[in-house]
Write an enzyme that holds these catalytic residues in place. Structure first.
Site, PDB file in Angstrom:
ATOM      1  N   ASP A 174       0.865  -1.185   0.000  1.00  0.00           N
ATOM      2  CA  ASP A 174       0.000   0.000   0.000  1.00  0.00           C
ATOM      3  C   ASP A 174       0.897   1.229   0.000  1.00  0.00           C
ATOM      4  O   ASP A 174       2.129   1.123  -0.075  1.00  0.00           O
ATOM      5  CB  ASP A 174      -0.947  -0.007   1.197  1.00  0.00           C
ATOM      6  CG  ASP A 174      -2.302   0.623   0.855  1.00  0.00           C
ATOM      7  OD1 ASP A 174      -2.321   1.824   0.556  1.00  0.00           O
ATOM      8  OD2 ASP A 174      -3.324  -0.093   0.878  1.00  0.00           O
ATOM      9  N   HIS A 245      -2.949   3.107  -4.607  1.00  0.00           N
ATOM     10  CA  HIS A 245      -2.343   2.632  -3.349  1.00  0.00           C
ATOM     11  C   HIS A 245      -0.910   2.152  -3.574  1.00  0.00           C
ATOM     12  O   HIS A 245      -0.514   1.096  -3.093  1.00  0.00           O
ATOM     13  CB  HIS A 245      -3.196   1.501  -2.745  1.00  0.00           C
ATOM     14  CG  HIS A 245      -4.484   1.982  -2.142  1.00  0.00           C
ATOM     15  ND1 HIS A 245      -4.540   2.727  -0.988  1.00  0.00           N
ATOM     16  CD2 HIS A 245      -5.768   1.842  -2.556  1.00  0.00           C
ATOM     17  CE1 HIS A 245      -5.808   3.012  -0.697  1.00  0.00           C
ATOM     18  NE2 HIS A 245      -6.575   2.495  -1.639  1.00  0.00           N
ATOM     19  N   GLU A 315      -9.894   2.547  -5.267  1.00  0.00           N
ATOM     20  CA  GLU A 315      -9.536   3.909  -4.868  1.00  0.00           C
ATOM     21  C   GLU A 315      -8.350   4.438  -5.673  1.00  0.00           C
ATOM     22  O   GLU A 315      -7.318   4.824  -5.121  1.00  0.00           O
ATOM     23  CB  GLU A 315      -9.243   3.951  -3.364  1.00  0.00           C
ATOM     24  CG  GLU A 315     -10.472   3.628  -2.520  1.00  0.00           C
ATOM     25  CD  GLU A 315     -10.216   3.663  -1.032  1.00  0.00           C
ATOM     26  OE1 GLU A 315     -11.154   3.976  -0.274  1.00  0.00           O
ATOM     27  OE2 GLU A 315      -9.078   3.354  -0.616  1.00  0.00           O
ATOM     28  N   THR A 457      -5.789  -1.721   9.065  1.00  0.00           N
ATOM     29  CA  THR A 457      -5.063  -1.516  10.325  1.00  0.00           C
ATOM     30  C   THR A 457      -4.511  -0.106  10.520  1.00  0.00           C
ATOM     31  O   THR A 457      -3.565   0.081  11.277  1.00  0.00           O
ATOM     32  CB  THR A 457      -3.921  -2.530  10.430  1.00  0.00           C
ATOM     33  OG1 THR A 457      -3.011  -2.334   9.330  1.00  0.00           O
ATOM     34  CG2 THR A 457      -4.435  -3.952  10.436  1.00  0.00           C
TER      35      THR A 457
END
Length: 543
Positions: A174, A245, A315, A457
């Protein structure tokens, strides 16, 4: 019997009372069950202190056996005075039966060593028969935003297996970090696995943890995780995010970014959260780079245990592509329908590339934008709509709508909830989640491979925080994913009965050392006073 997930059928054998395990109990592992026998001795043997030597000469034995008449993951556990039999339609079925057998022994069977050397290990006289509803019963664990060391991943494999979940989706890359060693591109982990600091709480928070954060799994770490999971019949789904990402990769190799509109040499590994504007450049160099990455990923995650490879696709802001002359030239050259077509071109390329190597691509439901690659499967996260559209078009789907099964969302509305994120999703809410939406045609419903809970997370800086968010809700999710006994209408489900069974299951979680959220709310050390979250008030939108 307080079993979780609830089995399809469980009947007592009153004339037998119970059987007892002792130092003389043998373990007979018939053909194909050798791996289950290793797990049985290492896990149940450790908890009971019993050796379970090989043998078939007495009724005082546990028999592991494959019965082709059972469903592939189905099992039968029989404790009826004629030995103890754990049968399955495959080795996986035998293993799930062994997990049920472990529950029958009581919470102490979930410890790593005996706590009472003098106790009797009585097994209630029952016959339990069961098989799962879905073949895909998963958990997505984001190790990119906050890295979890290898031992913590192995622990989560065991926790999934204890709940009869069989897919661990690892979100490995990411903007905030790259977590898998790639030999031909060493800077991905030398530079891309580390960030200088970390936003503490939601991105609107003014708090920072100034400690550098990072880590990655070596190639041998990945091989160990894969082998460990395979022994427990848990499949791995590696995720390598494209084309969004991707700032950690661009920070390591700036030529991967849109260099004609941004100085990519100045980009660090990102230290905050949100949707990042820095996306991959649509160049042949980028394609070749990620083909090289995926060649090593396929080597580390063999097809037998990882038939699917997740490529994200979510995204992906199109602003840089709109501004980039190079990207616009690529769109014109390929005759694409704008920037959405460019994203579909990325996904379509790797769908074909993976298919040629015997793998299947799966991505988040944004891969529907611009046209879905023919062989791709969809993780439907923005609600049911993407999954419905994909299934009706003949594509396989994993249902994981954020409104129900994003376990980073807060579990209560009280002020003590640590770093409250998203909607309130209680244990009962998860228990009433239905993976197959009403009104889906039978043909489309057959394309719902299963369901998955997702754990992002950003605000989970430790294993303890992950535990708090995941449990006990994962137990409710496991029953939804496995049990064929649950009514399709969520309103008809017996949540009160589930809560009664959870009273025993909390003791199992205690024995396993899980730092779960207690039913009464967070304990003092589980709170995070002053750390800003992002509460969303009201009812989640229509999914």
């Amino acid at each position: 019997m307080d079993l979780i997930p609830a089995p399809r059928a469980c009947r007592r054998v009153p004339s037998s009372g119970h059987d007892r395990l002792d130092a003389g109990t043998l373990l007979e592992a018939r053909a194909g069950t050798e791996g289950v026998a290793r797990w049985f001795r290492a896990t149940i043997g450790a908890a009971t202190g019993l050796p379970f030597p090989d043998g078939d000469t007495t009724d005082n034995r546990v028999v592991l056996d494959i019965d082709p008449g059972l469903a592939p993951e189905g099992y039968r556990v029989a404790v009826d005075g004629h030995g103890l039999r754990i049968q399955g339609g495959s080795a996986a079925g035998v293993f799930w039966g062994a997990q049920t057998f472990r529950q029958l022994l009581g919470p102490e069977a979930f410890r790593r060593a005996p706590v009472d050397s003098g106790r009797a290990w009585d097994v209630p006289a029952v016959v339990v028969e069961d098989a799962p509803r879905f073949p895909w019963r998963g958990l997505m664990l984001d190790v990119a935003r906050h890295f979890l060391p290898k031992d913590d991943v192995l622990r989560y494999v065991d926790l999934l297996a204890a709940h009869k979940l069989n897919v661990l989706h690892l979100h490995l890359t990411d903007d905030q970090g790259w977590r898998v060693e790639i030999k031909r591109y060493p800077r991905l982990t030398e530079d891309g696995a580390w960030r200088a600091r970390t936003k503490r709480g939601h991105r609107a928070s003014e708090l920072w943890d100034e400690t550098p954060h990072g880590g990655y799994y070596t190639r041998d770490d990945i091989r160990e995780i894969v082998a460990y999971a395979a022994e427990r019949h848990v499949r791995l789904v590696p995720e390598i995010d494209i084309p969004g990402h991707s700032q950690a990769a661009i920070a390591a190799y700036p030529e991967l970014g849109n260099t004609d509109v941004v100085d990519t040499t100045a980009l660090p590994v990102w230290d905050t959260w949100g949707v990042n504007p820095n996306v991959l450049a649509p160049t042949d160099n980028t394609l070749r780079f990620y083909e090289g990455v995926l060649e090593e990923v396929l080597d580390l995650f063999p097809a037998a245990t990882s038939p699917f490879v997740h490529l994200g696709g979510d995204e992906c802001p199109k602003g840089q592509w709109k501004a980039s002359p190079a990207a616009q030239a690529r769109i014109a050259e390929l005759g694409l329908a704008g920037e959405d077509g460019l994203q579909a071109w990325f996904i379509g390329h790797f769908d074909r590339w993976l298919a040629e190597r015997g793998r299947r691509l799966i991505g988040w439901d944004e891969i529907l934008e611009g046209g879905l690659a023919p062989g791709a499967a969809v993780s439907s996260w923005r609600g049911y709509a993407g999954g419905i559209a994909a299934a009706e078009a003949g594509h396989d789907v994993v249902m994981c709508p954020e409104q129900y099964v994003y376990l980073d969302h807060r579990q209560g509305g009280g002020p003590d909830e640590p770093v409250p994120i998203g909607y309130v999703r209680t244990l009962e809410d998860v228990y009433r989640f239905e993976p197959v939406p009403p009104g889906l045609s039978p043909e489309a419903a057959a394309h719902v491979m299963g369901t998955q809970a997702n754990v992002w997370t950003e605000v989970m800086e430790s294993r303890s925080r992950v535990d708090y968010q995941v449990f006990p809700r994962l137990a409710a999710f496991a029953e939804v994913a496995w049990s064929t006994r649950l009514p399709a209408d969520p309103a008809e489900r017996d949540f009160a009965g589930f809560e009664r069974r959870m009273a025993a299951h909390y003791r199992r979680l205690d024995a396993l050392g899980v730092d779960y959220r207690p039913p009464g709310g967070p304990l003092p050390w589980q709170r995070r006073p002053g750390v800003v979250g992002r509460p969303i008030e009201g009812t989640p939108p229509n999914v």
